[in-house]
Design a protein around this motif. Structure first.
Motif, PDB file in Angstrom:
ATOM      1  N   VAL A 190      19.346 -20.958  58.854  1.00  0.00           N
ATOM      2  CA  VAL A 190      18.863 -21.188  57.489  1.00  0.00           C
ATOM      3  C   VAL A 190      17.760 -20.196  57.139  1.00  0.00           C
ATOM      4  O   VAL A 190      17.756 -19.608  56.056  1.00  0.00           O
ATOM      5  CB  VAL A 190      18.367 -22.635  57.312  1.00  0.00           C
ATOM      6  CG1 VAL A 190      17.701 -22.813  55.946  1.00  0.00           C
ATOM      7  CG2 VAL A 190      19.524 -23.619  57.461  1.00  0.00           C
ATOM      8  N   VAL A 191      16.824 -19.993  58.057  1.00  0.00           N
ATOM      9  CA  VAL A 191      15.733 -19.046  57.803  1.00  0.00           C
ATOM     10  C   VAL A 191      16.286 -17.640  57.585  1.00  0.00           C
ATOM     11  O   VAL A 191      15.859 -16.922  56.670  1.00  0.00           O
ATOM     12  CB  VAL A 191      14.711 -19.069  58.960  1.00  0.00           C
ATOM     13  CG1 VAL A 191      13.726 -17.911  58.840  1.00  0.00           C
ATOM     14  CG2 VAL A 191      13.961 -20.393  58.984  1.00  0.00           C
ATOM     15  N   ALA A 192      17.249 -17.244  58.410  1.00  0.00           N
ATOM     16  CA  ALA A 192      17.857 -15.924  58.241  1.00  0.00           C
ATOM     17  C   ALA A 192      18.552 -15.809  56.887  1.00  0.00           C
ATOM     18  O   ALA A 192      18.474 -14.771  56.215  1.00  0.00           O
ATOM     19  CB  ALA A 192      18.852 -15.672  59.370  1.00  0.00           C
ATOM     20  N   ALA A 193      19.229 -16.877  56.465  1.00  0.00           N
ATOM     21  CA  ALA A 193      19.909 -16.865  55.170  1.00  0.00           C
ATOM     22  C   ALA A 193      18.916 -16.754  54.019  1.00  0.00           C
ATOM     23  O   ALA A 193      19.178 -16.087  53.011  1.00  0.00           O
ATOM     24  CB  ALA A 193      20.762 -18.131  55.014  1.00  0.00           C
ATOM     25  N   VAL A 194      17.750 -17.400  54.151  1.00  0.00           N
ATOM     26  CA  VAL A 194      16.714 -17.295  53.120  1.00  0.00           C
ATOM     27  C   VAL A 194      16.233 -15.855  53.012  1.00  0.00           C
ATOM     28  O   VAL A 194      16.123 -15.299  51.914  1.00  0.00           O
ATOM     29  CB  VAL A 194      15.529 -18.237  53.419  1.00  0.00           C
ATOM     30  CG1 VAL A 194      14.341 -17.934  52.501  1.00  0.00           C
ATOM     31  CG2 VAL A 194      15.956 -19.689  53.257  1.00  0.00           C
ATOM     32  N   HIS A 195      15.948 -15.231  54.141  1.00  0.00           N
ATOM     33  CA  HIS A 195      15.515 -13.830  54.123  1.00  0.00           C
ATOM     34  C   HIS A 195      16.562 -12.940  53.459  1.00  0.00           C
ATOM     35  O   HIS A 195      16.241 -12.077  52.633  1.00  0.00           O
ATOM     36  CB  HIS A 195      15.241 -13.346  55.546  1.00  0.00           C
ATOM     37  CG  HIS A 195      13.922 -13.793  56.104  1.00  0.00           C
ATOM     38  ND1 HIS A 195      12.715 -13.406  55.573  1.00  0.00           N
ATOM     39  CD2 HIS A 195      13.615 -14.607  57.148  1.00  0.00           C
ATOM     40  CE1 HIS A 195      11.723 -13.946  56.266  1.00  0.00           C
ATOM     41  NE2 HIS A 195      12.252 -14.687  57.224  1.00  0.00           N
ATOM     42  N   ASP A 196      17.837 -13.149  53.811  1.00  0.00           N
ATOM     43  CA  ASP A 196      18.913 -12.340  53.232  1.00  0.00           C
ATOM     44  C   ASP A 196      19.013 -12.546  51.726  1.00  0.00           C
ATOM     45  O   ASP A 196      19.196 -11.590  50.958  1.00  0.00           O
ATOM     46  CB  ASP A 196      20.250 -12.684  53.890  1.00  0.00           C
ATOM     47  CG  ASP A 196      20.333 -12.208  55.330  1.00  0.00           C
ATOM     48  OD1 ASP A 196      19.483 -11.386  55.739  1.00  0.00           O
ATOM     49  OD2 ASP A 196      21.238 -12.673  56.061  1.00  0.00           O
ATOM     50  N   ALA A 197      18.885 -13.789  51.273  1.00  0.00           N
ATOM     51  CA  ALA A 197      19.002 -14.086  49.845  1.00  0.00           C
ATOM     52  C   ALA A 197      17.849 -13.471  49.063  1.00  0.00           C
ATOM     53  O   ALA A 197      18.045 -12.930  47.959  1.00  0.00           O
ATOM     54  CB  ALA A 197      19.042 -15.600  49.631  1.00  0.00           C
ATOM     55  N   VAL A 198      16.641 -13.537  49.622  1.00  0.00           N
ATOM     56  CA  VAL A 198      15.481 -12.931  48.950  1.00  0.00           C
ATOM     57  C   VAL A 198      15.653 -11.417  48.855  1.00  0.00           C
ATOM     58  O   VAL A 198      15.348 -10.809  47.821  1.00  0.00           O
ATOM     59  CB  VAL A 198      14.178 -13.298  49.691  1.00  0.00           C
ATOM     60  CG1 VAL A 198      12.995 -12.480  49.162  1.00  0.00           C
ATOM     61  CG2 VAL A 198      13.888 -14.786  49.532  1.00  0.00           C
ATOM     62  N   MET A 199      16.164 -10.796  49.912  1.00  0.00           N
ATOM     63  CA  MET A 199      16.409  -9.351  49.878  1.00  0.00           C
ATOM     64  C   MET A 199      17.481  -9.004  48.843  1.00  0.00           C
ATOM     65  O   MET A 199      17.379  -7.996  48.136  1.00  0.00           O
ATOM     66  CB  MET A 199      16.827  -8.868  51.269  1.00  0.00           C
ATOM     67  CG  MET A 199      15.696  -8.894  52.284  1.00  0.00           C
ATOM     68  SD  MET A 199      16.249  -8.506  53.964  1.00  0.00           S
ATOM     69  CE  MET A 199      16.882  -6.848  53.741  1.00  0.00           C
ATOM     70  N   GLU A 200      18.500  -9.848  48.750  1.00  0.00           N
ATOM     71  CA  GLU A 200      19.555  -9.622  47.760  1.00  0.00           C
ATOM     72  C   GLU A 200      18.999  -9.733  46.344  1.00  0.00           C
ATOM     73  O   GLU A 200      19.335  -8.930  45.464  1.00  0.00           O
ATOM     74  CB  GLU A 200      20.681 -10.639  47.963  1.00  0.00           C
ATOM     75  CG  GLU A 200      21.864 -10.433  47.028  1.00  0.00           C
ATOM     76  CD  GLU A 200      22.984 -11.431  47.276  1.00  0.00           C
ATOM     77  OE1 GLU A 200      23.838 -11.573  46.373  1.00  0.00           O
ATOM     78  OE2 GLU A 200      22.999 -12.065  48.339  1.00  0.00           O
ATOM     79  N   LEU A 201      18.131 -10.707  46.131  1.00  0.00           N
ATOM     80  CA  LEU A 201      17.526 -10.869  44.808  1.00  0.00           C
ATOM     81  C   LEU A 201      16.671  -9.658  44.459  1.00  0.00           C
ATOM     82  O   LEU A 201      16.689  -9.183  43.312  1.00  0.00           O
ATOM     83  CB  LEU A 201      16.685 -12.141  44.782  1.00  0.00           C
ATOM     84  CG  LEU A 201      16.032 -12.500  43.440  1.00  0.00           C
ATOM     85  CD1 LEU A 201      17.077 -12.658  42.346  1.00  0.00           C
ATOM     86  CD2 LEU A 201      15.206 -13.787  43.583  1.00  0.00           C
ATOM     87  N   GLU A 202      15.927  -9.135  45.425  1.00  0.00           N
ATOM     88  CA  GLU A 202      15.109  -7.951  45.179  1.00  0.00           C
ATOM     89  C   GLU A 202      15.988  -6.745  44.855  1.00  0.00           C
ATOM     90  O   GLU A 202      15.645  -5.932  43.983  1.00  0.00           O
ATOM     91  CB  GLU A 202      14.243  -7.649  46.409  1.00  0.00           C
ATOM     92  CG  GLU A 202      13.383  -6.404  46.280  1.00  0.00           C
ATOM     93  CD  GLU A 202      12.422  -6.445  45.091  1.00  0.00           C
ATOM     94  OE1 GLU A 202      12.065  -5.360  44.592  1.00  0.00           O
ATOM     95  OE2 GLU A 202      12.047  -7.552  44.660  1.00  0.00           O
ATOM     96  N   ALA A 203      17.127  -6.625  45.520  1.00  0.00           N
ATOM     97  CA  ALA A 203      18.050  -5.531  45.229  1.00  0.00           C
ATOM     98  C   ALA A 203      18.580  -5.624  43.802  1.00  0.00           C
ATOM     99  O   ALA A 203      18.723  -4.614  43.104  1.00  0.00           O
ATOM    100  CB  ALA A 203      19.214  -5.538  46.231  1.00  0.00           C
ATOM    101  N   VAL A 204      18.864  -6.851  43.356  1.00  0.00           N
ATOM    102  CA  VAL A 204      19.312  -7.055  41.977  1.00  0.00           C
ATOM    103  C   VAL A 204      18.215  -6.633  41.003  1.00  0.00           C
ATOM    104  O   VAL A 204      18.475  -5.962  39.995  1.00  0.00           O
ATOM    105  CB  VAL A 204      19.698  -8.531  41.745  1.00  0.00           C
ATOM    106  CG1 VAL A 204      19.945  -8.798  40.266  1.00  0.00           C
ATOM    107  CG2 VAL A 204      20.947  -8.886  42.554  1.00  0.00           C
ATOM    108  N   ARG A 205      16.980  -7.005  41.286  1.00  0.00           N
ATOM    109  CA  ARG A 205      15.859  -6.631  40.416  1.00  0.00           C
ATOM    110  C   ARG A 205      15.735  -5.105  40.320  1.00  0.00           C
ATOM    111  O   ARG A 205      15.548  -4.555  39.233  1.00  0.00           O
ATOM    112  CB  ARG A 205      14.542  -7.206  40.962  1.00  0.00           C
ATOM    113  CG  ARG A 205      14.383  -8.697  40.827  1.00  0.00           C
ATOM    114  CD  ARG A 205      12.912  -9.048  41.053  1.00  0.00           C
ATOM    115  NE  ARG A 205      12.736 -10.465  41.295  1.00  0.00           N
ATOM    116  CZ  ARG A 205      12.516 -11.010  42.477  1.00  0.00           C
ATOM    117  NH1 ARG A 205      12.447 -10.242  43.551  1.00  0.00           N
ATOM    118  NH2 ARG A 205      12.364 -12.313  42.607  1.00  0.00           N
ATOM    119  N   GLN A 206      15.813  -4.449  41.464  1.00  0.00           N
ATOM    120  CA  GLN A 206      15.673  -2.991  41.467  1.00  0.00           C
ATOM    121  C   GLN A 206      16.802  -2.333  40.691  1.00  0.00           C
ATOM    122  O   GLN A 206      16.577  -1.372  39.945  1.00  0.00           O
ATOM    123  CB  GLN A 206      15.632  -2.478  42.902  1.00  0.00           C
ATOM    124  CG  GLN A 206      14.375  -2.885  43.659  1.00  0.00           C
ATOM    125  CD  GLN A 206      14.361  -2.367  45.079  1.00  0.00           C
ATOM    126  OE1 GLN A 206      15.272  -1.661  45.515  1.00  0.00           O
ATOM    127  NE2 GLN A 206      13.331  -2.729  45.836  1.00  0.00           N
TER     128      GLN A 206
END
Length: 201
Positions: A169-185
């Motif tokens: 779950v923790v790994a999935a949270v990190h991945d999702a946050v990184m994905e969201l940042e990529a969308v923002r960029q």
């Protein structure tokens, strides 16, 4: 108090760091709820699927909502999909709940009475408990806080957990946050390019 509420309280605790993004925080709150449900025996994580168990009947209203929203039919929901679905506007829901419980208060930042409004935690036993967990370096809270930029640790430095479900779950949270940042960029680049087209040479 739940891990999610502890996470929200430390995210709005005044400090030198930047404000936590609400989208990032919402994803981490959804992860915190799932970890608490795992701990209560309400769910298990099989590979990357959330398998419901027996009802745990949590006292926390938002955690009860999370449990009620579980997908109970095979092939069950993937952890990543849960984070995005449950996490939608979840930070706002926690802010409302904690304000209603008297755990948060609104304040104007700056000297002017019409300055931007923000919330900060009230000095309550719940807030002291959340800060205590953070200061003790409690692994789950520390890992979720790191995912949203609270603290000095980096995601690749997070310790492992005895429970593989929590690790996943923790790994999935990190991945999702990184994905969201990529969308923002990507949106920033697209908006800049669009503005340059209209500005012309």
């Amino acid at each position: 108090m739940s891990t999610a509420k502890d996470l929200f309280l430390i995210s709005v605790d005044p400090g030198p760091g930047p404000d936590v993004g609400q989208g990032d925080l919402s994803l981490a709150l959804a992860g915190a709820e799932l970890i608490d449900l795992v701990g209560a025996g309400a769910v298990a994580v099989d590979d990357d699927r959330i398998v419901p168990g027996g009802p745990s009947g949590p006292d926390d209203r938002l955690l009860a909502e999370a449990e009620a929203g579980l997908v109970r039919q095979p092939p069950y929901e993937r952890v990543e999909d849960w984070l995005w679905r449950r996490g939608r506007d979840l930070a706002s829901a926690y802010r409302t709940a904690l304000e209603g419980d008297g755990e948060l208060r609104r304040r104007r930042s700056g000297r002017l009475p019409f300055g931007p409004e923000r919330v900060e935690p009230v000095d309550t036993p719940a807030r002291r408990r959340a800060v205590g967990r953070r200061e003790e370096g409690e692994p789950v809270l520390a890992a979720l806080a790191s995912a949203v930029g609270i603290g000095e640790g980096r995601p690749d430095e997070e310790p492992g957990f005895a429970d593989e479900a929590v690790t996943g779950v923790v790994a999935a949270v990190h991945d999702a946050v990184m994905e969201l940042e990529a969308v923002r960029q990507r949106r920033t680049i697209e908006n800049t390019a669009f503005a340059n087209i209209w500005r012309g040479p």
